[in-house]
Design a protein around this motif. Structure first.
Motif, PDB file in Angstrom:
ATOM      1  N   CYS A 171       1.024  -1.372   0.179  1.00 37.78           N
ATOM      2  CA  CYS A 171       0.162  -0.212   0.221  1.00 37.78           C
ATOM      3  C   CYS A 171       0.946   1.448   0.441  1.00 37.78           C
ATOM      4  O   CYS A 171       2.588   1.184   0.910  1.00 37.78           O
ATOM      5  N   CYS A 174      -2.616   6.457  -0.979  1.00 42.83           N
ATOM      6  CA  CYS A 174      -3.314   6.889  -1.434  1.00 42.83           C
ATOM      7  C   CYS A 174      -4.651   7.294  -0.905  1.00 42.83           C
ATOM      8  O   CYS A 174      -5.210   8.445  -1.445  1.00 42.83           O
ATOM      9  N   LYS A 176      -8.001   6.060  -1.889  1.00 42.02           N
ATOM     10  CA  LYS A 176      -8.420   5.890  -2.562  1.00 42.02           C
ATOM     11  C   LYS A 176      -9.983   5.037  -2.134  1.00 42.02           C
ATOM     12  O   LYS A 176     -10.975   5.297  -2.618  1.00 42.02           O
ATOM     13  N   ALA A 213      -2.529  -0.197  -7.406  1.00 38.13           N
ATOM     14  CA  ALA A 213      -1.569  -0.255  -7.481  1.00 38.13           C
ATOM     15  C   ALA A 213      -1.643  -1.648  -6.749  1.00 38.13           C
ATOM     16  O   ALA A 213      -1.179  -2.693  -6.501  1.00 38.13           O
TER      17      ALA A 213
HETATM   18  S1  SF4 Z   1      -5.971   2.475  -2.688  1.00 39.04           S
HETATM   19 FE1  SF4 Z   1      -3.747   3.322  -2.126  1.00 39.04          FE
HETATM   20  S2  SF4 Z   1      -4.234   3.541   0.635  1.00 39.04           S
HETATM   21 FE2  SF4 Z   1      -5.550   1.896  -0.600  1.00 39.04          FE
HETATM   22  S3  SF4 Z   1      -5.183  -0.123  -1.043  1.00 39.04           S
HETATM   23 FE3  SF4 Z   1      -4.844   0.982  -2.607  1.00 39.04          FE
HETATM   24  S4  SF4 Z   1      -2.727   1.899  -2.474  1.00 39.04           S
HETATM   25 FE4  SF4 Z   1      -3.847   1.954   0.453  1.00 39.04          FE
END
Ligand code: SF4
Ligand code: SF4
Ligand SMILES: [Zn+2]
Length: 263
Positions: A171, A174, A176, A213
Motif C-alpha cells: 500500500c 493514497c 483512494k 496499486a
Molecule cells: S487505494 Fe491506496 S491506500 Fe488503498 S490499498 Fe490501494 S494503495 Fe493503499
C-alpha cells in the motif's frame, strides 16, 4: 463451532458464527424469523365500531401488535395443548377493548385477562375516534409460529453474511480506497491503509476497483458468518436466538428418532 458476540441489545443481537456451513447459519436465521412460537391476537369479535376504519382494518392492526408475557413457557401451541384445541388458559388469553371518542385508541388500551400479558409497546395507534364514536372488541391471543401467519413472526430483520477477510499488501497510502468505501471500513494509519472495522464490510469490492496499486484484496471467509437478528418485541433478542436453536435441536432429535425407526 465458535460464537463471538458483537452486540447485544433488548431488540437486536449480532454475533460471528465460525466453523459452520452457510446452510447452518441460514437455518438459525430462518428459525429466528418464523419458528419460535410467540403470542399474537388470533381471533376477535367486534361488537361495536362506529369509527372511520372498517372492522377488518382494526383487526389487522390489532393482530400485528407484539405481545409480551412474563413467562412464555406457561403457554402451549393450541395443537399441543391438553384442551385439544378447544381453547383454555394454557393456550390462549382473552382480552377486551372498549373506548369512546374523542381520543386515540392505543395498544395500551387492550386489557388482557392475565395481568402478566401486555402489548410490547404501549403507544401503537389502533384507531382515532371522534366525538361519540365507539369501539367495543373482545377476543383472544394465542401461541403460534410465524410460518402460520406473519403476525407470529418472532424475528423481523434477520440476516447473515460471510465474514470478510481484508488483506493489504504493498500500500502507498493514497487513500483512494478509503474515499470509496461506503461502510467506513478503511482508514489511513501510519501512511498505510488499515481495516479498522472489517465486520461492517459488505464485500462490495469498490476498494479493489479504486486501488491502482492492486494492494488490497477482499474475500469472504467461507465458514464464518456475521448474523444480525432483530426481534419483533414479544421476546428479547437473546431469548429469540436461544429458543430458535432449541427448535432446531428438537427437530434434529425428532428426525434422528424417525431415522432410527427406519434402519
Ligand atoms: S487505494 Fe491506496 S491506500 Fe488503498 S490499498 Fe490501494 S494503495 Fe493503499
Ligand atoms: S469491499 Fe466495500 S465495504 Fe468492504 S472494505 Fe472494500 S469498499 Fe469497503
Ligand atoms: Zn388449551
Amino acid at each position: 463451532m465458535k460464537v463471538d458476540l458483537l452486540e447485544l441489545k433488548e431488540d437486536r443481537i449480532a454475533f460471528i458464527l465460525s466453523g459452520v456451513t452457510a446452510a447452518f447459519a441460514n437455518g438459525i436465521r430462518r428459525a429466528c424469523l418464523s419458528e419460535v412460537p410467540i403470542l399474537a391476537i388470533d381471533e376477535l369479535a367486534i361488537y361495536e365500531n362506529t369509527s372511520v376504519l372498517f372492522d377488518e382494518q382494526i383487526a389487522l392492526r390489532m393482530g400485528l401488535i407484539p405481545i409480551q408475557t412474563n413467562d412464555l413457557d406457561i403457554f402451549s401451541l393450541p395443537e399441543e395443548c391438553q384442551c385439544g384445541e378447544n381453547g383454555c388458559p394454557g393456550c390462549r388469553v382473552d382480552f377486551m377493548l372498549s373506548a369512546e371518542g374523542p381520543r386515540m385508541v392505543y395498544s395500551r388500551d387492550i386489557q388482557f385477562q392475565d395481568p402478566d400479558i401486555r402489548p410490547a409497546l404501549e403507544e401503537i395507534p389502533i384507531v382515532i375516534l371522534s366525538e361519540g364514536e365507539k369501539v367495543v372488541i373482545e377476543g383472544f391471543a394465542s401461541m403460534r409460529r410465524g410460518r402460520d401467519h406473519s403476525k407470529w413472526n418472532s424475528g423481523t430483520l434477520c440476516g447473515y453474511k460471510n465474514l470478510p477477510l481484508i488483506e493489504i499488501d504493498a500500500c502507498n497510502g493514497c487513500a483512494k480506497c478509503v474515499q470509496v468505501c461506503p461502510r467506513k471500513v478503511l482508514a489511513i494509519e501510519e501512511n498505510r491503509v488499515k481495516a479498522v472495522n472489517p465486520v461492517d464490510c459488505s464485500l462490495c469490492k469498490l476498494c479493489i476497483d479504486a486501488c491502482e496499486a492492486r494492494a488490497i484484496k477482499v474475500k469472504p471467509i467461507l465458514d464464518s458468518f456475521v448474523l444480525t437478528i432483530e426481534c419483533a418485541g414479544s421476546i428479547s433478542s437473546r431469548d429469540l436466538v436461544v429458543r430458535a436453536t432449541q427448535e432446531i435441536k428438537k427437530r434434529a432429535k425428532a428426525f434422528d428418532t424417525k431415522l432410527g425407526e427406519l434402519f
